[in-house]
Design an enzyme around this catalytic site. Structure first.
Site, mmCIF file in Angstrom:
data_model
loop_
_atom_site.group_PDB
_atom_site.id
_atom_site.type_symbol
_atom_site.label_atom_id
_atom_site.label_comp_id
_atom_site.label_asym_id
_atom_site.label_seq_id
_atom_site.Cartn_x
_atom_site.Cartn_y
_atom_site.Cartn_z
ATOM 1 N N PRO A 2 2.868 35.038 -6.744
ATOM 2 C CA PRO A 2 4.223 35.360 -7.190
ATOM 3 C C PRO A 2 5.293 34.727 -6.329
ATOM 4 C CG PRO A 2 2.874 37.319 -7.103
ATOM 5 C CD PRO A 2 2.131 36.252 -6.380
ATOM 6 N N GLU A 3 6.193 34.019 -6.979
ATOM 7 C CA GLU A 3 7.387 33.491 -6.348
ATOM 8 C C GLU A 3 8.551 34.375 -6.815
ATOM 9 O OE1 GLU A 3 7.591 29.197 -6.794
ATOM 10 O OE2 GLU A 3 5.477 29.106 -7.316
ATOM 11 N N LYS A 58 10.310 36.957 -1.494
ATOM 12 C CA LYS A 58 9.164 37.299 -2.337
ATOM 13 C C LYS A 58 8.657 38.695 -2.027
ATOM 14 C CE LYS A 58 7.911 32.404 -2.300
ATOM 15 N NZ LYS A 58 6.990 31.400 -1.762
ATOM 16 N N ARG A 276 0.078 20.714 -0.168
ATOM 17 C CA ARG A 276 0.024 21.411 -1.446
ATOM 18 C C ARG A 276 -0.074 20.429 -2.600
ATOM 19 N NH1 ARG A 276 2.233 26.390 -0.663
ATOM 20 N NH2 ARG A 276 1.066 26.863 -2.521
#
Length: 291
Positions: A2-3, A58, A276
DNA sequence: CACTTGACCTGTCCGC
DNA sequence: TGCGGACAGGTCAAGT
Protein backbone atom coordinates in the site's frame (compact mmCIF):
# COMPACT_ATOMS: atom_id res chain seq x y z
CA UNK A 1 2.07 -2.79 -1.28
CA UNK A 2 0.00 0.00 0.00
CA UNK A 3 1.12 3.46 -1.00
CA UNK A 4 -0.70 6.69 -0.21
CA UNK A 5 -3.88 6.07 -2.27
CA UNK A 6 -4.34 2.56 -0.87
CA UNK A 7 -3.83 3.65 2.75
CA UNK A 8 -6.15 6.61 2.17
CA UNK A 9 -8.80 4.29 0.74
CA UNK A 10 -8.52 2.02 3.76
CA UNK A 11 -8.76 5.05 6.05
CA UNK A 12 -11.96 6.23 4.37
CA UNK A 13 -13.45 2.75 4.57
CA UNK A 14 -12.56 2.16 8.21
CA UNK A 15 -13.82 5.58 9.21
CA UNK A 16 -17.23 4.63 7.91
CA UNK A 17 -17.15 1.09 9.31
CA UNK A 18 -15.57 1.14 12.77
CA UNK A 19 -15.79 4.68 14.20
CA UNK A 20 -17.68 4.57 17.50
CA UNK A 21 -17.11 0.85 18.04
CA UNK A 22 -15.24 -0.64 20.98
CA UNK A 23 -12.32 -3.07 20.79
CA UNK A 24 -13.48 -6.03 22.86
CA UNK A 25 -10.73 -8.58 22.29
CA UNK A 26 -7.48 -9.03 20.37
CA UNK A 27 -6.08 -12.33 19.09
CA UNK A 28 -2.42 -12.12 18.16
CA UNK A 29 -1.49 -14.94 15.79
CA UNK A 30 1.98 -13.60 14.95
CA UNK A 31 3.88 -11.74 17.66
CA UNK A 32 6.04 -9.71 15.26
CA UNK A 33 2.90 -8.21 13.74
CA UNK A 34 1.73 -6.86 17.12
CA UNK A 35 4.82 -6.12 19.27
CA UNK A 36 3.13 -4.62 22.32
CA UNK A 37 3.19 -5.40 26.03
CA UNK A 38 0.15 -6.91 27.69
CA UNK A 39 -0.27 -4.11 30.24
CA UNK A 40 -0.56 -1.43 27.56
CA UNK A 41 -3.08 -3.50 25.66
CA UNK A 42 -5.14 -4.25 28.78
CA UNK A 43 -5.06 -0.68 30.07
CA UNK A 44 -5.33 1.41 26.92
CA UNK A 45 -6.84 -0.72 24.14
CA UNK A 46 -9.32 -3.29 25.41
CA UNK A 47 -12.78 -1.86 26.09
CA UNK A 48 -11.82 1.48 24.50
CA UNK A 49 -13.82 3.25 21.84
CA UNK A 50 -12.51 4.09 18.35
CA UNK A 51 -12.94 7.84 18.00
CA UNK A 52 -10.92 8.81 14.93
CA UNK A 53 -8.92 7.34 12.04
CA UNK A 54 -6.08 9.23 10.38
CA UNK A 55 -3.40 8.76 7.76
CA UNK A 56 0.06 10.35 7.49
CA UNK A 57 2.38 9.15 4.74
CA UNK A 58 1.74 5.38 4.44
CA UNK A 59 0.88 5.04 8.13
CA UNK A 60 -2.58 4.62 9.53
CA UNK A 61 -3.62 5.73 13.02
CA UNK A 62 -6.65 4.52 14.92
CA UNK A 63 -7.22 6.90 17.86
CA UNK A 64 -8.98 5.51 20.92
CA UNK A 65 -10.91 7.06 23.81
CA UNK A 66 -7.97 6.26 26.14
CA UNK A 67 -5.75 8.84 24.37
CA UNK A 68 -3.76 5.94 22.96
CA UNK A 69 -3.66 4.98 19.30
CA UNK A 70 -2.95 1.97 17.15
CA UNK A 71 -0.23 2.95 14.70
CA UNK A 72 -0.25 0.69 11.65
CA UNK A 73 2.18 0.14 8.79
CA UNK A 74 0.98 -2.32 6.14
CA UNK A 75 4.35 -2.50 4.34
CA UNK A 76 4.13 -4.73 1.23
CA UNK A 77 1.25 -7.10 1.79
CA UNK A 78 -0.75 -5.86 4.79
CA UNK A 79 -4.54 -5.75 4.72
CA UNK A 80 -7.13 -4.47 7.20
CA UNK A 81 -10.42 -6.12 6.41
CA UNK A 82 -13.62 -5.46 8.29
CA UNK A 83 -16.21 -8.21 8.48
CA UNK A 84 -19.53 -7.53 10.15
CA UNK A 85 -21.45 -10.51 11.52
CA UNK A 86 -24.29 -9.34 9.25
CA UNK A 87 -22.25 -9.43 6.03
CA UNK A 88 -21.08 -13.03 6.28
CA UNK A 89 -22.84 -15.24 3.85
CA UNK A 90 -23.28 -18.96 3.66
CA UNK A 91 -21.04 -20.95 1.33
CA UNK A 92 -22.17 -20.60 -2.26
CA UNK A 93 -23.94 -17.30 -1.67
CA UNK A 94 -23.58 -14.99 -4.71
CA UNK A 95 -21.78 -12.41 -2.56
CA UNK A 96 -19.47 -15.01 -1.12
CA UNK A 97 -15.94 -13.62 -1.31
CA UNK A 98 -12.67 -13.16 0.51
CA UNK A 99 -14.40 -11.93 3.63
CA UNK A 100 -16.14 -15.25 4.07
CA UNK A 101 -12.85 -17.10 4.26
CA UNK A 102 -11.25 -15.07 7.04
CA UNK A 103 -9.26 -15.78 9.05
CA UNK A 104 -6.93 -17.44 6.55
CA UNK A 105 -3.25 -18.43 6.67
CA UNK A 106 -2.12 -14.82 6.23
CA UNK A 107 -4.17 -13.53 9.18
CA UNK A 108 -1.81 -12.15 11.87
CA UNK A 109 -4.10 -10.27 14.28
CA UNK A 110 -7.86 -10.36 14.85
CA UNK A 111 -9.66 -7.44 16.54
CA UNK A 112 -13.06 -8.33 17.93
CA UNK A 113 -15.54 -5.46 17.85
CA UNK A 114 -19.22 -5.53 18.71
CA UNK A 115 -20.91 -7.81 16.15
CA UNK A 116 -17.86 -7.57 13.85
CA UNK A 117 -14.19 -8.40 13.42
CA UNK A 118 -11.26 -6.52 11.94
CA UNK A 119 -8.63 -8.80 10.37
CA UNK A 120 -4.99 -7.76 9.97
CA UNK A 121 -3.69 -10.01 7.21
CA UNK A 122 -0.08 -9.83 6.06
CA UNK A 123 1.42 -12.53 3.89
CA UNK A 124 5.04 -11.43 4.25
CA UNK A 125 4.90 -10.36 7.93
CA UNK A 126 6.67 -7.05 7.29
CA UNK A 127 3.80 -4.95 8.61
CA UNK A 128 3.10 -4.09 12.23
CA UNK A 129 0.63 -2.52 14.64
CA UNK A 130 2.00 -0.58 17.62
CA UNK A 131 0.28 0.89 20.68
CA UNK A 132 1.41 4.52 21.07
CA UNK A 133 0.11 7.51 23.10
CA UNK A 134 -1.90 9.66 20.69
CA UNK A 135 -0.01 12.81 21.64
CA UNK A 136 3.25 11.29 20.34
CA UNK A 137 1.71 10.83 16.89
CA UNK A 138 1.80 14.49 15.93
CA UNK A 139 3.84 15.68 12.94
CA UNK A 140 6.35 17.26 15.34
CA UNK A 141 6.99 14.05 17.23
CA UNK A 142 6.64 10.91 15.23
CA UNK A 143 6.71 12.34 11.71
CA UNK A 144 9.60 14.78 11.97
CA UNK A 145 11.57 12.73 9.43
CA UNK A 146 8.75 12.54 6.91
CA UNK A 147 8.44 14.89 3.95
CA UNK A 148 5.26 16.79 3.06
CA UNK A 149 1.96 15.23 2.10
CA UNK A 150 1.70 15.50 -1.70
CA UNK A 151 -1.96 16.46 -1.64
CA UNK A 152 -1.64 19.12 1.08
CA UNK A 153 -1.33 22.78 0.09
CA UNK A 154 2.09 23.36 1.58
CA UNK A 155 3.95 20.72 -0.39
CA UNK A 156 5.71 22.25 -3.43
CA UNK A 157 8.23 24.52 -1.69
CA UNK A 158 9.15 21.92 0.92
CA UNK A 159 9.37 19.20 -1.73
CA UNK A 160 11.80 21.28 -3.78
CA UNK A 161 14.09 22.09 -0.87
CA UNK A 162 14.05 18.46 0.28
CA UNK A 163 14.94 17.29 -3.23
CA UNK A 164 17.95 19.61 -3.31
CA UNK A 165 19.38 17.97 -0.19
CA UNK A 166 20.29 14.94 -2.34
CA UNK A 167 21.44 16.47 -5.63
CA UNK A 168 23.34 13.40 -6.85
CA UNK A 169 20.54 10.97 -6.13
CA UNK A 170 18.45 9.85 -9.07
CA UNK A 171 14.90 11.15 -9.13
CA UNK A 172 13.26 7.75 -8.76
CA UNK A 173 15.19 7.04 -5.53
CA UNK A 174 14.27 10.51 -4.26
CA UNK A 175 10.57 9.97 -4.90
CA UNK A 176 10.73 6.72 -2.92
CA UNK A 177 12.56 8.51 -0.08
CA UNK A 178 9.85 9.27 2.48
CA UNK A 179 11.87 12.16 3.93
CA UNK A 180 11.66 13.98 0.60
CA UNK A 181 7.94 13.50 -0.01
CA UNK A 182 5.60 11.20 1.88
CA UNK A 183 3.44 8.42 0.57
CA UNK A 184 4.89 7.63 -2.87
CA UNK A 185 5.96 4.07 -3.66
CA UNK A 186 7.03 2.18 -6.75
CA UNK A 187 3.77 2.39 -8.71
CA UNK A 188 3.18 6.12 -8.35
CA UNK A 189 6.85 7.01 -8.77
CA UNK A 190 6.87 5.35 -12.21
CA UNK A 191 3.53 6.82 -13.23
CA UNK A 192 4.42 10.37 -12.13
CA UNK A 193 7.77 10.31 -13.94
CA UNK A 194 6.06 9.12 -17.11
CA UNK A 195 3.49 11.95 -17.03
CA UNK A 196 6.27 14.51 -16.64
CA UNK A 197 8.47 12.82 -19.28
CA UNK A 198 11.41 12.39 -16.91
CA UNK A 199 13.78 9.43 -17.12
CA UNK A 200 13.89 7.71 -13.69
CA UNK A 201 17.71 7.77 -13.62
CA UNK A 202 17.91 11.54 -14.08
CA UNK A 203 19.98 13.09 -11.30
CA UNK A 204 18.10 15.57 -9.15
CA UNK A 205 20.68 18.28 -9.87
CA UNK A 206 19.95 17.98 -13.58
CA UNK A 207 16.22 18.65 -13.22
CA UNK A 208 15.07 22.12 -14.23
CA UNK A 209 12.66 24.07 -12.04
CA UNK A 210 10.10 23.65 -14.75
CA UNK A 211 10.47 19.86 -14.64
CA UNK A 212 10.16 19.83 -10.86
CA UNK A 213 6.98 21.88 -11.03
CA UNK A 214 5.63 19.54 -13.66
CA UNK A 215 6.52 16.56 -11.49
CA UNK A 216 4.60 17.95 -8.52
CA UNK A 217 1.54 18.33 -10.70
CA UNK A 218 1.95 14.81 -12.07
CA UNK A 219 2.28 13.34 -8.60
CA UNK A 220 -0.94 15.00 -7.49
CA UNK A 221 -2.76 14.03 -10.65
CA UNK A 222 -1.72 10.39 -10.35
CA UNK A 223 -2.51 10.13 -6.62
CA UNK A 224 -5.90 11.80 -6.98
CA UNK A 225 -6.88 9.56 -9.88
CA UNK A 226 -5.83 6.50 -7.91
CA UNK A 227 -7.79 7.51 -4.81
CA UNK A 228 -10.83 7.99 -7.04
CA UNK A 229 -10.35 4.44 -8.34
CA UNK A 230 -9.91 2.95 -4.88
CA UNK A 231 -6.15 2.46 -5.27
CA UNK A 232 -4.11 -0.19 -7.10
CA UNK A 233 -4.39 -3.93 -6.71
CA UNK A 234 -1.28 -5.59 -8.10
CA UNK A 235 -1.54 -8.74 -6.03
CA UNK A 236 -2.63 -8.45 -2.44
CA UNK A 237 -4.20 -5.08 -1.84
CA UNK A 238 -7.84 -4.87 -0.82
CA UNK A 239 -9.75 -2.11 0.95
CA UNK A 240 -11.47 -2.30 4.34
CA UNK A 241 -14.35 -4.21 2.76
CA UNK A 242 -12.09 -6.74 1.07
CA UNK A 243 -12.48 -5.21 -2.39
CA UNK A 244 -9.76 -4.54 -4.96
CA UNK A 245 -8.77 -1.17 -6.43
CA UNK A 246 -8.90 -0.48 -10.17
CA UNK A 247 -6.24 2.20 -10.72
CA UNK A 248 -3.89 -0.11 -12.62
CA UNK A 249 -6.38 -0.26 -15.48
CA UNK A 250 -5.57 3.42 -15.95
CA UNK A 251 -1.80 3.19 -15.44
CA UNK A 252 0.37 4.16 -18.41
CA UNK A 253 3.57 2.25 -17.73
CA UNK A 254 3.48 0.32 -14.46
CA UNK A 255 3.48 -3.42 -15.18
CA UNK A 256 3.04 -2.62 -18.88
CA UNK A 257 6.48 -3.62 -20.20
CA UNK A 258 6.32 -4.80 -23.85
CA UNK A 259 3.07 -2.91 -24.37
CA UNK A 260 2.93 0.23 -26.47
CA UNK A 261 3.21 3.70 -25.00
CA UNK A 262 -0.20 5.44 -25.04
CA UNK A 263 1.49 8.69 -26.15
CA UNK A 264 4.07 7.71 -28.81
CA UNK A 265 3.47 3.96 -29.30
CA UNK A 266 7.08 3.04 -28.57
CA UNK A 267 7.50 -0.17 -26.58
CA UNK A 268 7.50 0.32 -22.81
CA UNK A 269 10.52 -1.19 -21.07
CA UNK A 270 11.30 -2.39 -17.55
CA UNK A 271 14.70 -1.65 -16.04
CA UNK A 272 16.20 -1.58 -12.55
CA UNK A 273 16.60 1.75 -10.77
CA UNK A 274 17.27 2.24 -7.06
CA UNK A 275 17.03 -1.54 -6.71
CA UNK A 276 13.44 -1.54 -7.88
CA UNK A 277 11.67 -2.68 -11.01
CA UNK A 278 11.09 0.51 -13.01
CA UNK A 279 8.80 1.00 -15.99
CA UNK A 280 9.19 3.71 -18.60
CA UNK A 281 8.77 4.74 -22.21
CA UNK A 282 12.32 5.08 -23.61
CA UNK A 283 11.12 7.57 -26.22
CA UNK A 284 9.02 9.89 -24.03
CA UNK A 285 11.42 9.68 -21.10
CA UNK A 286 14.86 10.35 -22.57
CA UNK A 287 17.91 9.35 -20.56
CA UNK A 288 19.63 12.63 -21.36
CA UNK A 289 17.42 15.55 -20.54
CA UNK A 290 17.20 18.26 -23.15
CA UNK A 291 15.28 21.26 -21.89
C1' DC B 1 29.28 11.77 3.83
C1' DA B 2 26.13 10.36 0.16
C1' DC B 3 24.27 6.93 -2.01
C1' DT B 4 23.40 1.81 -2.91
C1' DT B 5 22.54 -2.88 -1.52
C1' DG B 6 20.88 -6.64 1.41
C1' DA B 7 17.77 -8.34 4.82
C1' DC B 8 13.35 -9.00 6.63
C1' DC B 9 9.24 -13.05 5.02
C1' DT B 10 6.00 -15.73 2.10
C1' DG B 11 4.20 -16.86 -2.25
C1' DT B 12 4.20 -17.14 -7.24
C1' DC B 13 5.96 -17.52 -11.67
C1' DC B 14 9.35 -18.83 -15.11
C1' DG B 15 12.90 -21.64 -17.17
C1' DC B 16 15.36 -25.97 -17.22
C1' DT C 1 5.73 -32.53 -12.39
C1' DG C 2 9.79 -30.96 -9.80
C1' DC C 3 13.08 -27.71 -8.44
C1' DG C 4 15.95 -23.60 -8.11
C1' DG C 5 16.10 -18.82 -8.69
C1' DA C 6 14.25 -14.30 -9.46
C1' DC C 7 10.95 -11.19 -8.16
C1' DA C 8 7.02 -8.65 -5.56
C1' DG C 9 3.80 -2.50 -3.98
C1' DG C 10 8.35 -0.80 1.91
C1' DT C 11 11.83 0.43 5.01
C1' DC C 12 15.94 0.00 7.64
C1' DA C 13 20.76 -1.26 8.73
C1' DA C 14 24.92 -2.32 6.80
C1' DG C 15 28.11 -1.80 3.06
C1' DT C 16 30.79 0.81 -0.54
Amino acid sequence: MPELPEVETIKLGLTKLITGKKILKIDVLNLKSFPNNKADVDNFILGKEIINIRRRAKLLMIDLSSNYSLLIHLKMTGQLVYVSDDTRFGAGHPNDSLINDLPDRSTRVIFELSRAKLFFNDQRKFGWIKVIPTELLSDQEYFSKHGPEPLADISPAVFKSNLKKHPRSNIKASLLDQSVIAGIGNIYADESLFLSKIHPKTLVKDLSNQKINSLINSIRQVLELSISKGGSTDRNYVNAEGKKGSYLEFANVFRRENQSCPVCHSTIIKIRVAGRGTHLCPNCQKATMVE
